[in-house]
Design a protein around this motif. Structure first.
Motif, PDB file in Angstrom:
ATOM      1  N   ILE A 184       0.727  -1.353   0.018  1.00 25.97           N
ATOM      2  CA  ILE A 184       0.043   0.045   0.187  1.00 25.97           C
ATOM      3  C   ILE A 184       0.824   1.523  -0.060  1.00 25.97           C
ATOM      4  O   ILE A 184       1.838   1.343   0.779  1.00 25.97           O
ATOM      5  CB  ILE A 184      -0.906  -0.083   1.227  1.00 25.97           C
ATOM      6  N   GLU A 185       0.529   2.025  -0.814  1.00 31.02           N
ATOM      7  CA  GLU A 185       1.368   3.203  -1.093  1.00 31.02           C
ATOM      8  C   GLU A 185       0.564   4.417  -0.565  1.00 31.02           C
ATOM      9  O   GLU A 185       1.143   5.550   0.209  1.00 31.02           O
ATOM     10  CB  GLU A 185       1.522   3.655  -2.514  1.00 31.02           C
ATOM     11  N   GLU A 186      -0.826   4.441  -0.362  1.00 32.70           N
ATOM     12  CA  GLU A 186      -1.707   5.593   0.138  1.00 32.70           C
ATOM     13  C   GLU A 186      -2.880   4.939   0.681  1.00 32.70           C
ATOM     14  O   GLU A 186      -3.447   4.307  -0.203  1.00 32.70           O
ATOM     15  CB  GLU A 186      -1.642   6.517  -0.783  1.00 32.70           C
ATOM     16  N   VAL A 187      -3.738   5.386   1.582  1.00 35.11           N
ATOM     17  CA  VAL A 187      -5.081   4.945   2.031  1.00 35.11           C
ATOM     18  C   VAL A 187      -5.955   6.325   2.324  1.00 35.11           C
ATOM     19  O   VAL A 187      -5.425   7.376   2.397  1.00 35.11           O
ATOM     20  CB  VAL A 187      -5.235   4.298   3.107  1.00 35.11           C
ATOM     21  N   GLY A 188      -7.208   6.283   1.677  1.00 36.87           N
ATOM     22  CA  GLY A 188      -8.257   7.320   1.917  1.00 36.87           C
ATOM     23  C   GLY A 188      -8.397   7.382   3.464  1.00 36.87           C
ATOM     24  O   GLY A 188      -8.105   6.297   4.251  1.00 36.87           O
ATOM     25  N   SER A 189      -9.062   8.596   4.016  1.00 39.65           N
ATOM     26  CA  SER A 189      -9.185   8.907   5.483  1.00 39.65           C
ATOM     27  C   SER A 189     -10.225   7.766   6.012  1.00 39.65           C
ATOM     28  O   SER A 189     -10.162   7.560   7.160  1.00 39.65           O
ATOM     29  CB  SER A 189      -9.843  10.238   5.588  1.00 39.65           C
ATOM     30  N   SER A 190     -10.757   7.165   5.257  1.00 40.54           N
ATOM     31  CA  SER A 190     -12.074   6.171   5.858  1.00 40.54           C
ATOM     32  C   SER A 190     -11.357   4.812   5.808  1.00 40.54           C
ATOM     33  O   SER A 190     -12.129   3.810   6.335  1.00 40.54           O
ATOM     34  CB  SER A 190     -13.385   6.101   4.888  1.00 40.54           C
ATOM     35  N   VAL A 191     -10.501   4.479   5.247  1.00 41.04           N
ATOM     36  CA  VAL A 191      -9.731   3.151   5.395  1.00 41.04           C
ATOM     37  C   VAL A 191      -9.031   2.930   6.757  1.00 41.04           C
ATOM     38  O   VAL A 191      -8.046   3.388   7.006  1.00 41.04           O
ATOM     39  CB  VAL A 191      -8.604   2.880   4.234  1.00 41.04           C
ATOM     40  N   SER A 192      -9.554   1.751   7.542  1.00 46.31           N
ATOM     41  CA  SER A 192      -9.129   1.473   8.763  1.00 46.31           C
ATOM     42  C   SER A 192      -8.258   0.284   9.009  1.00 46.31           C
ATOM     43  O   SER A 192      -7.672   0.268  10.033  1.00 46.31           O
ATOM     44  CB  SER A 192     -10.262   1.652   9.796  1.00 46.31           C
ATOM     45  N   ASN A 193      -8.536  -0.708   8.068  1.00 46.79           N
ATOM     46  CA  ASN A 193      -7.886  -1.958   8.215  1.00 46.79           C
ATOM     47  C   ASN A 193      -6.415  -1.857   7.681  1.00 46.79           C
ATOM     48  O   ASN A 193      -5.787  -2.946   7.901  1.00 46.79           O
ATOM     49  CB  ASN A 193      -8.671  -3.081   7.301  1.00 46.79           C
ATOM     50  N   PHE A 194      -6.056  -0.867   6.755  1.00 45.89           N
ATOM     51  CA  PHE A 194      -4.823  -1.070   6.313  1.00 45.89           C
ATOM     52  C   PHE A 194      -4.114   0.532   6.466  1.00 45.89           C
ATOM     53  O   PHE A 194      -4.938   1.488   6.420  1.00 45.89           O
ATOM     54  CB  PHE A 194      -4.923  -1.507   4.754  1.00 45.89           C
ATOM     55  N   LYS A 195      -2.753   0.179   6.131  1.00 46.38           N
ATOM     56  CA  LYS A 195      -2.019   1.575   6.260  1.00 46.38           C
ATOM     57  C   LYS A 195      -0.930   1.542   5.082  1.00 46.38           C
ATOM     58  O   LYS A 195      -0.665   0.329   4.819  1.00 46.38           O
ATOM     59  CB  LYS A 195      -1.453   1.878   7.453  1.00 46.38           C
ATOM     60  N   LYS A 196      -0.097   2.605   5.140  1.00 37.65           N
ATOM     61  CA  LYS A 196       0.979   2.648   4.162  1.00 37.65           C
ATOM     62  C   LYS A 196       2.115   1.649   4.612  1.00 37.65           C
ATOM     63  O   LYS A 196       2.335   1.512   5.585  1.00 37.65           O
ATOM     64  CB  LYS A 196       1.572   4.187   3.880  1.00 37.65           C
ATOM     65  N   GLY A 197       2.567   0.823   3.588  1.00 39.22           N
ATOM     66  CA  GLY A 197       3.469   0.008   3.737  1.00 39.22           C
ATOM     67  C   GLY A 197       3.020  -1.413   4.031  1.00 39.22           C
ATOM     68  O   GLY A 197       3.683  -2.476   4.079  1.00 39.22           O
ATOM     69  N   ASP A 198       1.732  -1.654   4.152  1.00 36.25           N
ATOM     70  CA  ASP A 198       0.972  -3.158   4.414  1.00 36.25           C
ATOM     71  C   ASP A 198       1.104  -3.824   3.050  1.00 36.25           C
ATOM     72  O   ASP A 198       0.868  -3.362   2.085  1.00 36.25           O
ATOM     73  CB  ASP A 198      -0.224  -2.939   4.713  1.00 36.25           C
TER      74      ASP A 198
END
Length: 345
Positions: free
Chosen positions: A66-80
């Motif tokens: 993952i490079e970037e996530v939207g503000s509503s994404v809660s299960n993942f973060k950058k680098g996963d």
């Protein structure tokens, strides 16, 4: 970024495209680490799906980071590190609540079809919380690419819809990657006989190593007569169609036993003939399905524990920028002895 772009039947290009950006707060941008080519991509290239727009980036399978996530994404973060599901699920609509993610009102199978897909350096994944799966550190990511599509497709559309049971005699018509996935996962239910039918001797030899008890080359022998001889004239309990052309579906109709199940997996671009004059009194069921990926978590565990080893389906490996060469290999699978091709970024 570079991406594989479809323009018209038979016309594609590996070219520069804008890197995707977040459109919704539920999106994620994933850098592709490994991807592959599906038989469905070949159907698109043949013109079987005229609804695919010129300029579309193809592909619906892969693993990435993952490079970037939207503000509503809660299960993942950058680098996963994540598995990308071929089916996008909002998790909230009526179909998703039934577990029929393939018909999600805001998603379903859209990657590389209605929106840009995974045969690129980056991809935007809508509804990331429900459409990605986390990869634990140290996992074999090559094997996990097979969880994007072919393993759940073979299992759900073929084995589960076909109601495979212990002691059954089943036939799998088509020994491509999805047919092989059905072969691997059918063995969860210990059928007594698994007959694999194809026109490629190399694929039939591979099928034997994966657990087929009998193989039939339908280009060299009469498949109907051979199946009937193997089943004492009764036919098979389950016939799994894994090609998507009229002759293979009609072969399933010819070899199904009374009370049997025909489970269609193949992506059909042309009409088939349903022989009701022969089947009306046979007590058979015919099922169709687009994979819902509801079994992906279970299949993930079986792959992690090495109960099944889908990595063995990979026959050719390429760098991502060799995409055109990889397509050429996959399009000439019999000549190249190809099953699944893997592309690495």
């Amino acid at each position: 970024m570079k991406a594989l772009v479809y323009y018209a039947p038979g016309k594609k290009s590996w070219e520069e495209k804008p890197k995707p950006e977040l459109k919704e707060t539920t999106d994620a941008i994933v850098k592709i680490l490994k991807t592959t080519i599906c038989g469905t991509d070949l159907h698109i290239m043949k013109g079987d799906m005229p609804e695919v727009a010129a300029g579309r980036i193809l592909g619906h399978e892969g693993v990435g980071v993952i490079e970037e996530v939207g503000s509503s994404v809660s299960n993942f973060k950058k680098g996963d590190h994540v598995i990308i599901s071929c089916v996008t699920s909002c998790g909230k609509c009526d179909y998703c609540k039934k577990g029929m993610y393939s018909h999600c009102e805001k998603g379903g199978w859209i990657l590389g079809y209605m929106i840009d897909g995974t045969q690129a350096e980056y991809v935007r994944i809508p509804y990331a919380d429900n459409s990605l799966y986390p990869i634990p550190a140290g996992s074999d990511e090559e094997a996990l690419v097979m969880l994007s599509d072919i393993l759940p497709t073979g299992f759900e559309c073929g084995v589960l819809n076909g109601q495979v049971k212990p002691g059954d005699t089943i036939a799998i018509v088509g020994a491509g990657p999805v047919g092989m996935a059905a072969l691997l996962t059918a063995q969860f239910y210990t059928p007594a006989e698994i007959i694999v039918i194809d026109q490629d001797d190399n694929r039939l030899e591979v099928a034997k190593t994966f657990g087929a008890t009998h193989t039939i080359n339908s280009a060299k022998e009469n498949a109907i007569e051979k199946v009937m001889a193997l089943t004492n004239g009764k036919g098979v309990d389950t016939a799994i169609e894994a090609v998507g052309v009229p002759p293979t579906f009609e072969l399933c109709e010819e070899i199904i036993s009374a009370g049997g199940h025909i489970a269609n997996i193949g992506v059909h671009g042309k009409s088939v003939t349903l022989h009701m004059e022969k089947l009306w009194d046979r007590n058979i069921s015919i099922t169709t399905r687009l994979v819902d990926t509801v079994t992906t978590p279970m299949l993930f565990k079986t792959v992690q524990s090495k109960k099944i080893e889908p990595k063995k389906l990979i026959t050719h490996r390429f760098k991502l920028d060799q995409m055109i060469e990889a397509y050429d290999t996959f399009e000439h699978a019999a000549k190249e002895k190809a099953l699944k091709v893997l592309l690495e970024n």
